[in-house]
Scaffold this motif. Structure first.
Motif, PDB file in Angstrom:
ATOM      1  N   CYS A   1      -0.503  -8.385  -1.274  1.00 19.30           N
ATOM      2  CA  CYS A   1      -1.272  -7.282  -1.982  1.00 19.30           C
ATOM      3  C   CYS A   1      -1.381  -6.443  -0.911  1.00 19.30           C
ATOM      4  N   SER A   2      -2.044  -5.202  -1.521  1.00 14.77           N
ATOM      5  CA  SER A   2      -2.617  -4.227  -0.698  1.00 14.77           C
ATOM      6  C   SER A   2      -3.944  -4.005  -0.612  1.00 14.77           C
TER       7      SER A   2
ATOM      8  N   ALA B   1       0.839  -1.213  -0.068  1.00 16.09           N
ATOM      9  CA  ALA B   1       0.006   0.080  -0.069  1.00 16.09           C
ATOM     10  C   ALA B   1       1.022   1.275  -0.013  1.00 16.09           C
TER      11      ALA B   1
ATOM     12  N   HIS C   1      -1.446  -1.532  -6.158  1.00 14.12           N
ATOM     13  CA  HIS C   1      -2.965  -1.831  -5.711  1.00 14.12           C
ATOM     14  C   HIS C   1      -3.513  -2.826  -6.797  1.00 14.12           C
TER      15      HIS C   1
ATOM     16  N   GLY D   1      -5.859  -1.239  -0.763  1.00 19.92           N
ATOM     17  CA  GLY D   1      -6.188   0.294  -1.110  1.00 19.92           C
ATOM     18  C   GLY D   1      -4.998   1.164  -0.315  1.00 19.92           C
TER      19      GLY D   1
END
Length: 249
Positions: free
Chosen positions: A222-223, A175, A180, A225
């Motif tokens: 993974c982010s 993030a 994203h 957002g």
């Protein structure tokens, strides 16, 4: 209408026998009477409309009126693995995650978990988590109760990951760097019936060693957002995104 999950041994032809906590809820809390209607969900995940025929001192006996055709489960299976957090945060994740469609919850002992798993209280704690999942599944009209596993070590979690189709872990560094796209890309690859293991760290996040271990075993970082979410918020965000992707488009 109230909903209750029943086991195979409670089914007697077109009659179902309800007892224990559900009996107490029907008789003492809801104050239902003979002729009252309720919904029972069978182990096959099928729901039936039932009518109360008899109430004894220990049992409620209901008769099947008709089968109900409903689709309330996410088209994909999402397993939420969560590093043991402080306080009652995991209870919150289990309750709200059940409402949002999670298939299973897997607590694990992370390097930065402040809470230490007390084996002496294990059965009681696990029983409470399962009860929370059951009540949330009834409230949200789920077709199944999510599994709640006893806490695993990270190596046991890695082994479990081999049984699912996709694996991700929420990593705040993604993030911070503005990356994203990973979660959206994973969801775009997934089809109905596929499974996803999503791993979330405790309050302090993952250690460098854990990050490398996940990546080595095929997990995508993974982010969620551009904002940094609390440990109890992050799983709910992912489940809400999955619902939009697979149920609302």
């Amino acid at each position: 209408m109230q909903r209750y999950f029943v086991s195979d041994d409670q089914v007697k032809n077109d009659r179902l026998i309800i007892q224990g906590d559900d009996y107490h809820h029907i008789v003492r809390v809801m104050r239902m009477e003979k002729g009252s209607e309720l919904i029972c969900v069978l182990p096959s995940n099928k729901a039936v409309l039932c009518k109360i025929e008899q109430i004894t001192n220990e049992h409620v006996i209901v008769r099947v009126v008709k089968w109900i055709d409903e689709q309330t489960e996410l088209p994909i299976q999402i397993y939420i693995a969560h590093g043991l957090p402080k306080g009652d945060k995991l209870e919150f994740v289990i309750q709200k995650g059940t409402e949002l469609g999670a298939s299973s919850f897997i607590p694990f002992v992370a390097a930065r978990s402040i809470v230490k798993w007390d084996a002496k209280k294990a059965n009681k704690k696990l029983e409470r988590w399962k009860k929370i999942a059951k009540e949330a599944a009834e409230q949200s009209h789920r077709g199944k109760i999510p599994d709640v596993h006893a806490p695993m070590t990270i190596h046991e979690l890695i082994e479990f990951a081999k049984t699912v189709d996709y694996r991700v872990f929420a990593y705040e560094e993604e993030a911070k760097q503005g990356n994203h796209q990973t979660l959206a890309a994973v969801f775009q690859q997934m089809k109905r019936g596929h499974s996803l293991l999503a791993v979330f760290g405790p309050e302090g996040g993952f250690s460098d060693e854990e990050v490398e271990l996940f990546k080595h075993h095929g997990f995508f970082s993974c982010s969620l957002g551009p904002r940094i979410l609390r440990t109890e918020t992050a799983p709910l965000y992912l489940l809400a995104v999955a619902s939009y992707q697979f149920e609302l488009q």
